[in-house]
Design a protein around this motif. Structure first.
Motif, short mmCIF file in Angstrom:
data_model
loop_
_atom_site.label_atom_id
_atom_site.label_comp_id
_atom_site.label_asym_id
_atom_site.label_seq_id
_atom_site.Cartn_x
_atom_site.Cartn_y
_atom_site.Cartn_z
N TYR A 1 -0.97 10.46 -1.94
CA TYR A 1 0.10 10.83 -2.88
C TYR A 1 1.45 10.45 -2.28
O TYR A 1 2.30 9.88 -2.96
CB TYR A 1 0.01 12.33 -3.14
CG TYR A 1 1.18 12.92 -3.90
CD1 TYR A 1 1.11 13.13 -5.27
CD2 TYR A 1 2.35 13.31 -3.24
CE1 TYR A 1 2.18 13.67 -5.98
CE2 TYR A 1 3.42 13.85 -3.92
CZ TYR A 1 3.33 14.04 -5.29
OH TYR A 1 4.39 14.57 -5.96
N ASN A 2 1.65 10.79 -1.00
CA ASN A 2 2.95 10.56 -0.36
C ASN A 2 3.30 9.09 -0.24
O ASN A 2 4.47 8.72 -0.25
CB ASN A 2 2.98 11.22 1.02
CG ASN A 2 3.06 12.73 0.94
OD1 ASN A 2 3.51 13.27 -0.06
ND2 ASN A 2 2.61 13.41 1.97
N ALA A 3 2.29 8.23 -0.08
CA ALA A 3 2.56 6.79 0.06
C ALA A 3 3.23 6.25 -1.20
O ALA A 3 4.16 5.43 -1.13
CB ALA A 3 1.27 6.04 0.34
N ILE A 4 2.78 6.70 -2.36
CA ILE A 4 3.37 6.26 -3.62
C ILE A 4 4.71 6.94 -3.86
O ILE A 4 5.71 6.29 -4.19
CB ILE A 4 2.40 6.54 -4.79
CG1 ILE A 4 1.12 5.74 -4.62
CG2 ILE A 4 3.06 6.23 -6.13
CD1 ILE A 4 0.04 6.07 -5.63
N SER A 5 4.74 8.25 -3.67
CA SER A 5 5.95 9.02 -3.94
C SER A 5 7.11 8.57 -3.06
O SER A 5 8.24 8.38 -3.54
CB SER A 5 5.66 10.51 -3.70
OG SER A 5 6.81 11.29 -3.90
N ALA A 6 6.85 8.38 -1.76
CA ALA A 6 7.91 7.98 -0.84
C ALA A 6 8.43 6.58 -1.14
O ALA A 6 9.62 6.31 -1.01
CB ALA A 6 7.41 8.06 0.60
N ILE B 1 5.92 -8.74 -0.28
CA ILE B 1 5.10 -7.53 -0.17
C ILE B 1 5.14 -7.14 1.30
O ILE B 1 4.59 -7.85 2.15
CB ILE B 1 3.67 -7.80 -0.65
CG1 ILE B 1 3.71 -8.33 -2.09
CG2 ILE B 1 2.82 -6.54 -0.57
CD1 ILE B 1 2.39 -8.90 -2.57
N VAL B 2 5.81 -6.03 1.62
CA VAL B 2 6.18 -5.76 3.01
C VAL B 2 5.89 -4.34 3.45
O VAL B 2 5.76 -3.42 2.63
CB VAL B 2 7.69 -6.04 3.22
CG1 VAL B 2 8.00 -7.51 3.06
CG2 VAL B 2 8.54 -5.20 2.26
N ASP B 3 5.82 -4.18 4.77
CA ASP B 3 5.76 -2.88 5.42
C ASP B 3 7.12 -2.63 6.07
O ASP B 3 7.25 -2.56 7.30
CB ASP B 3 4.65 -2.85 6.48
CG ASP B 3 3.27 -3.00 5.87
OD1 ASP B 3 2.93 -2.17 5.01
OD2 ASP B 3 2.56 -3.95 6.22
N ALA B 4 8.14 -2.53 5.26
CA ALA B 4 9.51 -2.31 5.73
C ALA B 4 10.28 -1.67 4.59
O ALA B 4 9.79 -1.61 3.46
CB ALA B 4 10.16 -3.63 6.15
N THR B 5 11.48 -1.19 4.87
CA THR B 5 12.28 -0.56 3.82
C THR B 5 13.09 -1.60 3.05
O THR B 5 13.40 -2.67 3.58
CB THR B 5 13.26 0.46 4.43
OG1 THR B 5 14.16 -0.23 5.30
CG2 THR B 5 12.52 1.54 5.21
N PRO B 6 13.45 -1.29 1.81
CA PRO B 6 14.34 -2.20 1.07
C PRO B 6 15.65 -2.45 1.80
O PRO B 6 16.18 -3.56 1.78
CB PRO B 6 14.57 -1.45 -0.25
CG PRO B 6 13.37 -0.60 -0.42
CD PRO B 6 13.00 -0.17 0.97
N ARG C 1 0.83 -1.22 0.00
CA ARG C 1 0.00 0.00 0.00
C ARG C 1 0.86 1.26 0.00
O ARG C 1 0.51 2.28 0.61
CB ARG C 1 -0.96 0.02 1.20
CG ARG C 1 -1.90 -1.17 1.23
CD ARG C 1 -2.82 -1.14 2.44
NE ARG C 1 -3.31 -2.48 2.75
CZ ARG C 1 -3.91 -2.83 3.87
NH1 ARG C 1 -4.12 -1.93 4.81
NH2 ARG C 1 -4.31 -4.07 4.07
N GLY C 2 1.98 1.19 -0.66
CA GLY C 2 2.90 2.32 -0.69
C GLY C 2 3.81 2.30 0.52
O GLY C 2 3.91 1.31 1.24
N ASP C 3 4.49 3.41 0.76
CA ASP C 3 5.41 3.50 1.89
C ASP C 3 4.64 3.35 3.20
O ASP C 3 3.68 4.08 3.45
CB ASP C 3 6.14 4.84 1.86
CG ASP C 3 7.28 4.91 2.85
OD1 ASP C 3 7.02 4.84 4.06
OD2 ASP C 3 8.44 5.03 2.41
N PHE C 4 5.08 2.42 4.04
CA PHE C 4 4.36 2.10 5.28
C PHE C 4 4.36 3.24 6.28
O PHE C 4 3.57 3.24 7.23
CB PHE C 4 4.97 0.85 5.93
CG PHE C 4 6.39 1.03 6.42
CD1 PHE C 4 6.66 1.28 7.75
CD2 PHE C 4 7.46 0.96 5.53
CE1 PHE C 4 7.96 1.45 8.20
CE2 PHE C 4 8.76 1.12 5.97
CZ PHE C 4 9.02 1.37 7.30
#
Length: 484
Positions: A102-107, A371-376, A92-95
């Motif tokens: 907008y920010n969830a996709i952009s981040a 598919i995660v709620d964490a950073t690469p 769901r974009g950046d957790f």
């Protein structure tokens, strides 16, 4: 020369001279624009790297020794993900950002995820929107406070919704975005290798699915997206519309994962004011975690089931599994690969549980994607040690030396917090919280009520335990006060 022409010439001469004199006599000079020049030693860094500030050169070179760099937004990112042989998709974009924003996709794009997963569904008027839940109340809120089913809303009503802050549940002065807006944002900011994972939450007819695919082709391009859905019928329709796009079947969560999720929701309802207010709706939303769900749950990981799925979805397809299902069917990746299918994993029980299970697998047995709620960075470091210090750089500043001294398990996602311990010899670990750089673990005191530190995820450091056990008595004879 006629007198009239002479007079005109003299007039122009006077005006020109006056303008020149006035221009030369300006008391305030034109401001000089400061142009920031990137230090030569940092010229190799990505475009979004921080290149000015105190000790920035030493800081970046110390981070670079670990395959990391400091981005201008303050996040620590990886210089190269070449060692990270897995597709990492932002759930769901950046957790860290509000859902459907907008920010969830952009981040997520800025943080170099391989793909960004968003959920789309249909409003009552046929508009595709970026939204996960079938009704408002959790991630989005109607201005009246009432809960609405999206299938009964129109676009005008949808645009009146407010997003909810993930961290404190406060409402934001920001609305959720439509599917078209999501596609435009993604297209404008994506790198060539980044893709959009569009998970379809609504049952839709062929015409609406064709409309969705056409929007994606128009704004993102045919190689920049793929679809996923828990409805096989939806995916079959999409295959008829688009013969080459990747289609991922999302198998339902493992029954045990559902039971744990339902239990967690109930605990939240009894302890948290927000959940308490929405207790009835949470119970309604978690009804699938019952015996009925277990009886209806279907596992598609056997060879025969995968063959049937492959026959329906075509050659460019795969299965997305709850990590618990993946772990209990260890050969599913090999079976899927023999059919030319991919396997992704997700989790209903939190990113920590997801990662703890992935760590049990050998590199060859890891799924094709997560598919995660964490950073690469966190995924790559934990699974592939992609940010191990090369120990080729000698830092010269206090901050640079602190970075160089940090152990392999330092959590650079919490770099700003970690700097608070720079002069105390401690750091934040990826797995164990606060630890001593010199291998002495900080002790955590259990607390029945949260302290301000514990509320923010920090453990409490205690002094070394003192042995108060009394042994044999020792008798001391003190000299008399009259003694000379």
């Amino acid at each position: 020369m006629p007198s009239r022409q002479l007079s005109t010439l003299l007039l122009y001469s006077i005006l020109f001279s006056s303008f020149f004199i006035l221009s030369a006599c300006k008391s305030t000079p034109e401001p000089v624009k400061t142009v920031h020049v990137t230090p030569k030693k940092l010229s190799h860094l990505p475009y979004d790297a921080a290149t000015h500030g105190k000790d920035i050169v030493d800081t970046q070179l110390a981070l670079g020794d670990r395959n990391l760099y400091l981005a201008s937004n303050g996040n620590i990112k990886m210089l190269s993900k070449a060692q990270c042989q897995i597709d990492i998709s932002a759930h769901r974009g950046d957790f860290r950002q509000p859902e459907s924003s907008y920010n969830a996709i952009s981040a997520a794009l800025n943080d170099n995820f391989n793909s960004v997963e968003i959920d789309v569904m249909l409003l009552g008027d046929g508009t595709w929107v970026n939204h996960h839940d079938s009704q408002t109340g959790r991630a989005t809120v109607h201005y009246t406070g009432e809960r609405f089913k999206l299938e009964r809303m129109n676009l005008k009503e949808f645009k009146r919704l407010k997003l909810r802050d993930k961290h404190n549940n406060n409402l934001l002065n920001e609305r959720p975005i439509t599917a078209k807006e999501s596609f435009k944002i993604f297209a404008a900011q994506r790198l060539p290798n980044q893709k959009l994972n569009v998970e379809i939450k609504s049952k839709a007819n062929g015409q609406k699915l064709l409309e969705l695919d056409n929007m994606l082709r128009k704004y993102v391009g045919h190689e920049g997206y793929y679809f996923s859905s828990s409805e096989q019928d939806t995916l079959v329709k999409l295959r008829g519309i688009n013969p080459i796009v990747y289609l991922g079947f999302v198998q339902g969560g493992h029954p045990t994962s559902i039971d744990i999720l339902r239990s967690d929701l109930r605990k939240g309802a009894s302890n948290d004011a927000y959940y308490l207010e929405n207790h009835t709706n949470i119970e309604r939303a978690s009804n699938y975690g019952t015996k009925r769900y277990r009886s209806r749950y279907q596992d598609h990981t056997s060879t025969d089931a995968l063959k049937k799925l492959r026959a329906k979805l075509g050659y460019n397809s795969g299965i997305h599994l709850d990590i618990r299902s993946y772990m209990q069917n260890s050969g599913v990746k090999q079976r899927a690969q023999r059919l030319g299918m991919k396997v992704y994993s997700y989790s209903l029980n939190g990113t920590d549980y997801h990662q703890s299970q992935l760590l049990k697998l050998s590199k060859n047995n890891l799924p094709d994607g997560v598919i995660v709620d964490a950073t690469p960075y966190k995924i790559c470091q934990q699974l592939f040690n992609a940010a191990v210090p090369a120990q080729r750089y000698q830092a010269v500043t206090d901050l640079g030396q602190y970075i160089v001294s940090l152990p392999v398990d330092a959590d650079f996602d919490r770099f700003k917090e970690m700097l608070g311990y720079q002069h105390e010899g401690y750091y934040l670990s990826l797995t164990s919280g606060l630890k001593s750089i010199y291998s002495a673990k900080a002790k955590v005191v259990p607390a029945s009520t949260p302290t301000p530190l514990l509320e923010h995820g920090f453990p409490t450091i205690t002094d070394e335990k003192i042995d108060t056990h009394t042994g044999d008595s020792i008798i001391l004879t003190l000299p008399s006060s009259n003694a000379k």
